[in-house]
Design a protein around this motif. Sequence first.
Motif, PDB file in Angstrom:
ATOM      1  N   GLN A 164       4.105 -31.247 -33.888  1.00  0.00           N
ATOM      2  CA  GLN A 164       5.363 -31.897 -33.528  1.00  0.00           C
ATOM      3  C   GLN A 164       5.286 -33.400 -33.793  1.00  0.00           C
ATOM      4  N   ARG A 199      11.439 -34.603 -30.156  1.00  0.00           N
ATOM      5  CA  ARG A 199      10.409 -33.574 -30.117  1.00  0.00           C
ATOM      6  C   ARG A 199      10.279 -32.810 -31.432  1.00  0.00           C
ATOM      7  N   ASN A 200      11.397 -32.675 -32.156  1.00  0.00           N
ATOM      8  CA  ASN A 200      11.337 -31.894 -33.395  1.00  0.00           C
ATOM      9  C   ASN A 200      12.025 -32.566 -34.575  1.00  0.00           C
TER      10      ASN A 200
END
Length: 417
Positions: free
Chosen positions: A264, A379-380
């Motif tokens: 990530q 987060r992504n």
Amino acid sequence: LANTVPGLGPSSESQQSFTQTLRGRPPLVLVDGIPISSNIDNDTSVANLRRIDTDAIERIEVIRGPSATYGDGASGGVINIITRRGKQDKVVSEAEIGVRSVGNLKSGSFGNFLNYGISGKQGDVDFVASFTRDSFGTPFDAEGDRIPLFADSESDSTSINVFGKLSFELGSQQRLQITANHFNDSQSQEGDFDLTEEGIQKARLLDTPIDFIDSSDPFNRGTVISLDYSHNDILNSSLKAQAYYRQTKTASSLFDNRVFNPDQPLDIGRSVVTAERFGGRLQLNTFLSDNVSLLWGADYSNEESKGNFDVFDADEFDNSGGTRARKIGESIRIAPYDIESLGLFSQLKWDASERLSLSGGVRYENFNVSVIDNWVDGRNGSSAQGGEKTLDDVVFNAGVVYKATPQVSVFANFAQG
């Protein structure tokens, strides 16, 4: 509090109260009627009961289950913390100092407590003010080893609370009150679980205190300012009006996200949530007869919230052996959003006889939720679209209490929240 209130879950003995529910649902925490709970807290720290020192508290009132009088997060009930006020017709000054150990008197287990308060009443004016500093050391087990505690415990923490209240009696029926409270809870992140030795039969602390650079230690802060007015005899009613401002901010412990997801974008980070709210409340308790009363009114609030990640330099963190955390930026975890809430409520109580009491209430709730147009999830790395939505609903409650004997009462109740 959990030891004295039926239905309130046990405390986690930490800065968080995330798992502490009232009758299985989250309670709304108030200080002098002001919501300390924020919308974003329900997703993160839920440190509501740690945003005021106990020395500033006079009493705590708890309502189990939903009520018409309070909505907005009170599906489990209401915990209303009532702060102190000056009552004696003289100036009273108090000081207290103490030392505690949370680990068999071992070095590093000691903390201290310092409090100074002054209160009094002079004619139509009463006041109270206090300053409290409270610190905790590191806990040790019975074998003399330091105990690793996961995130947001009271270990190695120091809290400071500044509280003040000034009140004016405007004749025999009216009162004006100004209250301010600031709470700051900071914590040193002293280490992590010791995973360096195989075959360890118990959890042990790896003593690697973290030095935060261009940032700060984990903290939980809250500031509340309120103005209250009451009139005990107006239109056959007692009136209470309130305006307030509240700000909360919480930074959690540093966390190495690579342990769970090495791919990530966020490597070394921590959650930081902020909520800012202003609002007001107007309620009247109207006496329709000697045994029938109607509590009715309206409340309004506007809260802006955001939840970010503080991002730290992973290379410097690794090269220092996990002891240096240099902040290099921020990313979004929860998109900044705004919730505007309006509630209209009424609650009727009828003492039908000395043994029988009936009650019923209704509340109309209207929410407008607005999220920023475009944002990127830290987060992504994916982008998302915001927008606006309005929701409203009506909830009601009804209850009956029958005093079978002076010692035994039977009751039934239904409530929506």
